[in-house]
Design an enzyme around this catalytic site. Structure first.
Site, PDB file in Angstrom:
ATOM      1  N   ASP A 190      65.204   2.625 123.838  1.00  0.00           N
ATOM      2  CA  ASP A 190      65.705   2.965 125.165  1.00  0.00           C
ATOM      3  C   ASP A 190      64.645   3.664 126.005  1.00  0.00           C
ATOM      4  OD1 ASP A 190      68.071   2.075 124.055  1.00  0.00           O
ATOM      5  OD2 ASP A 190      68.874   4.087 123.718  1.00  0.00           O
ATOM      6  N   TYR A 205      64.425   6.154 112.153  1.00  0.00           N
ATOM      7  CA  TYR A 205      64.459   6.941 113.388  1.00  0.00           C
ATOM      8  C   TYR A 205      64.530   8.428 113.061  1.00  0.00           C
ATOM      9  CZ  TYR A 205      65.180   3.029 116.623  1.00  0.00           C
ATOM     10  OH  TYR A 205      65.018   1.902 117.381  1.00  0.00           O
TER      11      TYR A 205
END
Length: 258
Positions: A67, A125
């Site tokens: 993102d 992540y």
């Protein structure tokens, strides 16, 4: 054509995400992206001309979309080139062309059946935020949580995510992707002074999934809910049951494994 794999690092704050944004007519939007900068640099370096009718004569494939505002230290990209390249010279040259917040750390030739996205097995992540009452001058854009957090409770809640599940509750409500089943291999957190670090490793992730998981985790702590509430949210398959989507600052794609 020869296929190459790149390992790319970037700071996401100045970009509208990793992937090129297309308008309703399929044309590239002017918003800056990691992919757009990379493809322009490759074209310049290989002497391939970009034209108004063919703005992407060389197309890269990323291991996954990150993102706007999300960082990476280990994004993997593949590209097909009709010219042989020497890795050491190519890395130095392309890094001279890329913006200072994007860099290539590795390039190597791969087989034509390698696919940066489809061949990936594990994605790692990490989300980092601050846990203290007062801000400091070098906090940057990191999320700061004032409430005292209990790491043991947070780890218990994260444990309910491990395994194969339908993560509809943790998908951005605007996403149209119908494939909502993911497998989480590891999920845990720890605290280093006033910094909280959360690692989540899975085979794939939905749009905003990690940021919504963090928001739900913080909601459990702030409301003093039972850590098992994370499992209830998971089973509900309802985005309204999960927490808010936290800021992308502090989220980094650390590594992609094949």
């Amino acid at each position: 054509m020869t296929r190459y794999s790149f390992l790319i690092q970037y700071q996401g704050r100045n970009y509208a995400g990793s992937q090129i944004q297309l308008d309703e007519n399929g044309k590239e939007q002017p918003t800056p992206t990691i992919q757009g900068e990379l493809e322009r640099a490759i074209c310049t370096l290989t002497g391939v001309e970009q034209t108004p009718t063919n703005s992407r004569p060389i197309k890269t494939v990323f291991s996954g979309r990150t993102d706007a505002g999300v960082n990476s230290t280990g994004q993997t990209v593949h590209v097909d080139l009709d010219k042989q390249i020497v890795a050491s010279g190519f890395i130095k040259s392309i890094n001279a062309l890329l913006p200072k917040d994007i860099s290539i750390s590795d390039v190597h030739e791969v087989s034509n059946d390698f696919h940066a996205q489809k061949s990936a097995k594990r994605r790692h992540y990490r989300y980092v935020f601050l846990n203290r009452n007062q801000r400091k001058a070098f906090d940057g854009d990191l999320l700061r949580v004032e409430q005292d957090l209990k790491i043991e409770r947070m780890n218990e809640a994260l444990g309910y995510l491990i395994g194969v599940h339908d993560f509809t509750s943790f998908k951005n409500s605007g996403s149209s992707n119908p494939y909502t089943v993911c497998e989480i291999y590891e999920a845990g957190c720890w605290k280093n002074d006033d910094m909280v670090v959360i690692d989540i490793i899975g085979n794939r992730f939905l749009y905003n999934m990690v940021r919504i998981i963090i928001g739900t985790l913080l909601d459990i702590e702030r409301s003093n809910k039972n850590p098992e509430y994370m499992a209830e949210v998971l089973k509900a398959k309802d985005r309204t049951k999960a927490g808010k989507t936290v800021t992308p600052s502090g989220l980094t794609l650390l590594k992609v494994e094949y």
